[in-house]
Design a protein around this motif. Structure first.
Motif, short mmCIF file in Angstrom:
data_model
loop_
_atom_site.label_atom_id
_atom_site.label_comp_id
_atom_site.label_asym_id
_atom_site.label_seq_id
_atom_site.Cartn_x
_atom_site.Cartn_y
_atom_site.Cartn_z
N VAL A 136 0.86 -1.19 0.00
CA VAL A 136 0.00 0.00 0.00
C VAL A 136 0.89 1.23 0.00
O VAL A 136 1.82 1.34 0.81
N PHE A 137 0.63 2.14 -0.93
CA PHE A 137 1.33 3.42 -0.97
C PHE A 137 0.43 4.51 -0.41
O PHE A 137 -0.78 4.55 -0.70
N SER A 138 1.02 5.39 0.40
CA SER A 138 0.35 6.61 0.83
C SER A 138 1.04 7.78 0.16
O SER A 138 2.19 8.09 0.46
N VAL A 139 0.36 8.40 -0.80
CA VAL A 139 0.92 9.54 -1.52
C VAL A 139 0.30 10.80 -0.92
O VAL A 139 -0.92 10.99 -0.95
N SER A 140 1.18 11.65 -0.36
CA SER A 140 0.70 12.80 0.40
C SER A 140 1.17 14.10 -0.23
O SER A 140 2.29 14.19 -0.74
N LEU A 141 0.31 15.12 -0.15
CA LEU A 141 0.74 16.47 -0.54
C LEU A 141 1.53 17.13 0.58
O LEU A 141 2.00 18.25 0.43
N ILE A 165 -3.92 2.34 -2.97
CA ILE A 165 -3.22 3.62 -2.76
C ILE A 165 -4.10 4.53 -1.90
O ILE A 165 -5.31 4.66 -2.14
N GLY A 166 -3.48 5.15 -0.90
CA GLY A 166 -4.16 6.16 -0.10
C GLY A 166 -3.66 7.55 -0.48
O GLY A 166 -2.47 7.73 -0.73
N LEU A 167 -4.56 8.52 -0.53
CA LEU A 167 -4.20 9.91 -0.82
C LEU A 167 -4.32 10.72 0.47
O LEU A 167 -5.37 10.72 1.12
N SER A 168 -3.23 11.38 0.83
CA SER A 168 -3.18 12.11 2.10
C SER A 168 -2.97 13.60 1.87
O SER A 168 -2.34 14.01 0.89
N MET A 169 -3.48 14.39 2.80
CA MET A 169 -3.37 15.85 2.75
C MET A 169 -4.06 16.42 1.51
O MET A 169 -3.66 17.43 0.95
N VAL A 170 -5.12 15.73 1.10
CA VAL A 170 -5.97 16.23 0.02
C VAL A 170 -7.40 16.26 0.53
O VAL A 170 -7.74 15.63 1.53
N HIS A 171 -8.24 16.99 -0.17
CA HIS A 171 -9.64 17.11 0.25
C HIS A 171 -10.43 15.86 -0.11
O HIS A 171 -10.23 15.27 -1.17
N ASP A 172 -11.33 15.47 0.81
CA ASP A 172 -12.31 14.46 0.45
C ASP A 172 -13.28 15.06 -0.56
O ASP A 172 -13.36 16.29 -0.73
N HIS A 173 -14.01 14.19 -1.23
CA HIS A 173 -15.16 14.67 -2.01
C HIS A 173 -16.27 14.95 -1.00
O HIS A 173 -16.77 14.04 -0.33
N TYR A 174 -16.63 16.22 -0.86
CA TYR A 174 -17.50 16.63 0.23
C TYR A 174 -18.91 16.10 0.08
O TYR A 174 -19.48 16.06 -1.01
N MET A 179 -5.34 3.23 6.25
CA MET A 179 -6.12 2.13 6.80
C MET A 179 -7.19 1.67 5.82
O MET A 179 -7.40 0.46 5.62
N GLU A 180 -7.89 2.60 5.18
CA GLU A 180 -8.92 2.21 4.23
C GLU A 180 -8.32 1.53 3.00
O GLU A 180 -8.90 0.56 2.47
N ALA A 181 -7.15 1.99 2.56
CA ALA A 181 -6.47 1.33 1.44
C ALA A 181 -6.09 -0.10 1.82
O ALA A 181 -6.21 -1.04 1.01
N MET A 182 -5.63 -0.30 3.06
CA MET A 182 -5.28 -1.65 3.51
C MET A 182 -6.51 -2.55 3.59
O MET A 182 -6.44 -3.74 3.24
N ILE A 183 -7.63 -1.99 4.04
CA ILE A 183 -8.86 -2.78 4.07
C ILE A 183 -9.26 -3.19 2.66
O ILE A 183 -9.64 -4.35 2.41
N SER A 184 -9.17 -2.25 1.71
CA SER A 184 -9.49 -2.56 0.31
C SER A 184 -8.61 -3.68 -0.22
O SER A 184 -9.08 -4.61 -0.88
N ALA A 185 -7.30 -3.57 0.06
CA ALA A 185 -6.36 -4.58 -0.44
C ALA A 185 -6.61 -5.93 0.23
O ALA A 185 -6.60 -6.98 -0.42
N ALA A 186 -6.85 -5.93 1.55
CA ALA A 186 -7.04 -7.18 2.27
C ALA A 186 -8.32 -7.90 1.84
O ALA A 186 -8.35 -9.13 1.75
N LEU A 187 -9.37 -7.13 1.56
CA LEU A 187 -10.66 -7.73 1.20
C LEU A 187 -10.86 -7.81 -0.31
O LEU A 187 -11.91 -8.30 -0.76
N ALA A 188 -9.86 -7.30 -1.08
CA ALA A 188 -9.94 -7.32 -2.55
C ALA A 188 -11.20 -6.63 -3.04
O ALA A 188 -11.92 -7.14 -3.91
N ARG A 189 -11.49 -5.45 -2.45
CA ARG A 189 -12.64 -4.66 -2.87
C ARG A 189 -12.21 -3.21 -3.07
O ARG A 189 -11.28 -2.73 -2.40
N THR A 190 -12.89 -2.51 -3.94
CA THR A 190 -12.63 -1.09 -4.09
C THR A 190 -13.26 -0.35 -2.91
O THR A 190 -14.17 -0.89 -2.25
#
Length: 691
Positions: free
Chosen positions: A4-9, A55-64, A270-281
């Motif tokens: 899992v990669f965490s790509v942060s701004l 992949i997790g995106l950090s220091m970016v805005h969620d879709h509100y 954490m959510e990226a790891m859950i996606s990878a572990a459960l093989a779900r988007t």
């Protein structure tokens, strides 16, 4: 092994590469910071997406998601588009659950913690789930989005306003061109010039808040002046973060971020790891998936105290001028009084009774030995006792309800009624039914404080022996013993003196009270009488607690020399002219309470740090987080008198002063009673000696 990669701004200074176990699978987690460069983040994503399982995106805005608005942030969408074939997430799904749970967990764990708190959201759109949860406990929600988005020094003051603001601004703000325009504006000299003014206004908003919701980076411009005593709801709190918060005297932190391998990790990771572990988007993850992971890992919000346990609760207390003379102490009424005849001040007194409530003083620095703290406000209503009694109860009720609304707006969690405001009408019952926060009259602690003061006065005068168990070797009488306050006093005195005399014109009630006391206090010696007259001259202590205002309840000229009389009736049973007849006895109105801590408030007619017992009751309840209607009506429950006394001791309350009709007694007053009692006693003995 999954990767899992965490790509942060954020800054690349905090990059890491670690291996761990997660849900029974091996994981490698790699963080790569782009130092605020969106193009660099795109390049990183392009270079790592082949290796990544998610992949997790950090220091970016969620879709509100605010109200009915569902808006995609263009920067986030741009980064997501780089990796169309792998799960990419900001952690929005898990973050919303953890944020809301943090509020509910804290409220349940600490009990009423967020009740009526003033909560400031640095970014209300990002904290919308928290705001909805907190709205169940407080209406005092404030959102600084106009400051952050446009540099406009205005707070939004409700969820509805936040939703309307988002509906109006987000479609424009979330267009790529608009984002670039705003970013350019933030770099202009004109904006920089006004930034200091805006920041000063925002500093006041932070200082006025009790709870602040936002990322730790949002708070870096604020110091101890603004953050002292505050609670912060945030994420990813490290030891270094705690040190920083400790230096600003932040009282408490609620951290909703998950932890992994002994360190906080981003919700996106954490959510990226859950996606990878459960093989779900991320879009395929449902409530059951999140619940299973949270329970399996034992994830729980953390409640942290940067500098040891510290909880700050809030109260309000209503005061009013006790006479026309009190009005003349307040500018500009002092000047008007000095140049006007009495008739003008009579008109002023009538006019002031109609003024709306206002804050007389902020009260701070109250700190219990338990670590609990209380701060509050003294709120003035304008009527003197003469004006209050000249109007019907609804006149005073209306002003007390205005005061309650003001108290709620300030963030108070309980309000006390002082002086004549607590005896009007049904003594607080109607006000409590209509008020938006709990009410207490303080009469339980007033009764307790008066008896506490009487017992202490007997010791200081020294004419009665106090045994090692604290019990006085003397006789005490309760006049009006079958009344609500009188029966409470009788029960308490039965435990404090050798013999107790109960006087009231209700024989059947007296017999029942005697029976009850003897059951509660085995060995108590209880005598009964229809009136005080027969046994008055034998008493070492007398408590008057009748409801017959204006009627003389005892003949003070017949009282024993050196006797301590405690008048707990309101209005008072013993008029000042009667008190003046017997300088060799001590007539007590109340016992004042020394508050714990370094107390700061305006003058209320007592030495610094000392409060009237009714005010002290409100403070004790605040310290104990007992936000409930406690003492109401004229039927005081003796169990509550005992309870508030016990709670007061727990929180460091001490008897500080003993007051009579002319104010606080001094050591000279006690010496006067001792001397005169001994002198008149010698004279009486001399006159009875045979010639």
């Amino acid at each position: 092994m999954k990767t899992v990669f965490s790509v942060s701004l954020g800054s690349s200074e905090y990059d890491y590469d670690l291996e761990t176990e997660f849900l029974g699978q091996s994981f490698r987690i790699i963080r790569v910071g782009a130092d605020g460069d969106l193009s660099r983040a795109e390049a990183v994503l392009d270079s790592v997406h082949e290796q990544a399982d998610a992949i997790g995106l950090s220091m970016v805005h969620d879709h509100y998601e605010v109200g009915r608005e569902r808006l995609e942030h263009p920067d986030t969408a741009r980064l997501e588009a780089v990796v169309p074939d792998k799960p990419v997430t900001t952690g929005a799904g898990l973050r919303g659950i953890l944020q809301e749970w943090a509020v509910r967990h804290t409220q349940s764990e600490l009990g009423h913690f967020f009740d009526n708190a003033r909560v400031l959201f640095v970014n209300g759109q990002a904290g919308y789930r928290i705001a909805r949860a907190l709205a169940e406990h407080t209406d005092n929600l404030f959102f600084a989005d106009p400051y952050i988005d446009f540099g406009v020094p205005r707070l939004l003051t409700s969820l509805n306003q936040l939703e309307t603001y988002t509906a109006l601004t987000a479609p424009l703000m979330f267009r790529p061109a608009a984002v670039r325009t705003v970013e350019a504006l933030l770099r202009t000299p004109v904006y920089r010039l006004g930034e200091g003014l805006v920041r000063g206004s925002l500093e006041k908003a932070v200082a006025d808040a009790h709870v602040i919701v936002g990322a730790l980076g949002d708070l870096e411009h604020f110091g101890q002046k603004e953050l002292d005593g505050k609670t912060v709801i945030t994420s990813r709190v490290t030891e270094a973060s705690l040190d920083w918060l400790r230096s600003r005297r932040v009282a408490m932190v609620v951290d909703y971020s998950p932890w992994l391998a002994g360190r906080p990790v981003g919700v996106n990771v954490m959510e990226a790891m859950i996606s990878a572990a459960l093989a779900r988007t991320p879009e395929q993850l449902g409530p059951d998936d999140y619940l299973d992971v949270i329970q399996t890992l034992g994830m729980e919000p953390r409640i942290l105290y940067p500098d040891g346990y510290r909880r700050v609760n809030r109260f309000a207390f209503v005061i009013h001028p006790l006479s026309q003379q009190y009005l003349t102490r307040t500018p500009p009424l002092d000047w008007i009084a000095s140049v006007s005849p009495p008739t003008v001040m009579n008109l002023v007194e009538k006019a002031v009774a109609y003024t709306p409530p206002f804050i007389y003083s902020k009260v701070s620095g109250i700190r219990s030995p338990t670590g609990d703290e209380a701060e509050g406000w003294l709120i003035t209503v304008g009527g003197t006792p003469r004006e209050i009694m000249a109007h019907g109860p609804e006149f005073t009720y209306a002003r007390l309800l205005q005061a309650a609304k003001l108290a709620k707006k300030l963030g108070a969690q309980i309000m006390g009624l002082g002086a004549f405001t607590k005896v009007v009408g049904d003594a607080g019952i109607t006000v409590a039914k209509r008020a938006p926060l709990p009410i207490t009259t303080g009469n339980s602690y007033s009764a307790s404080g008066a008896l506490w003061a009487a017992h202490e006065a007997m010791k200081r005068i020294g004419r009665v022996t106090i045994g090692p168990n604290g019990k006085a070797a003397g006789k005490a009488m309760v006049v009006g013993a079958t009344g609500a306050i009188g029966s409470v006093c009788a029960r308490l005195l039965a435990k404090a003196v050798d013999e107790i005399y109960l006087a009231a014109p209700e024989p059947a009630k007296l017999l029942a009270l005697k029976e009850s006391i003897e059951q509660e206090t085995p060995g108590a010696i209880v005598h009964l009488a229809g009136s005080a007259d027969r046994d008055l001259g034998q008493m070492d202590m007398i408590v008057t607690a009748t409801s017959g205002a204006g009627k003389r309840v005892l003949d003070i000229t017949r009282v024993k020399r050196g006797c301590v009389i405690t008048d707990v009736a309101r209005p008072l049973d013993i008029p000042a002219e009667d008190v003046a007849k017997r300088p060799d006895v001590l007539v007590i109105e109340s016992g004042e309470i020394q508050l714990p801590g370094d107390v700061r408030m305006k003058d209320i007619g007592l030495p610094g740090g000392i409060a009237y017992a009714c005010l002290a009751e409100t403070i004790v309840l605040a310290l104990e987080a007992r936000f409930e209607n406690f003492t109401l009506g004229r039927n005081i429950e003796w169990e509550k008198v005992r309870e508030i006394y016990r709670l007061g001791l727990r929180h460091g309350m001490k008897l500080a002063a003993i007051s009579g009709v002319n104010g606080v007694f001094t050591e000279e007053d006690f010496e006067r009673v001792r001397t005169l009692a001994a002198s008149t006693e010698r004279q009486a003995e001399g006159s009875s000696t045979p010639a």
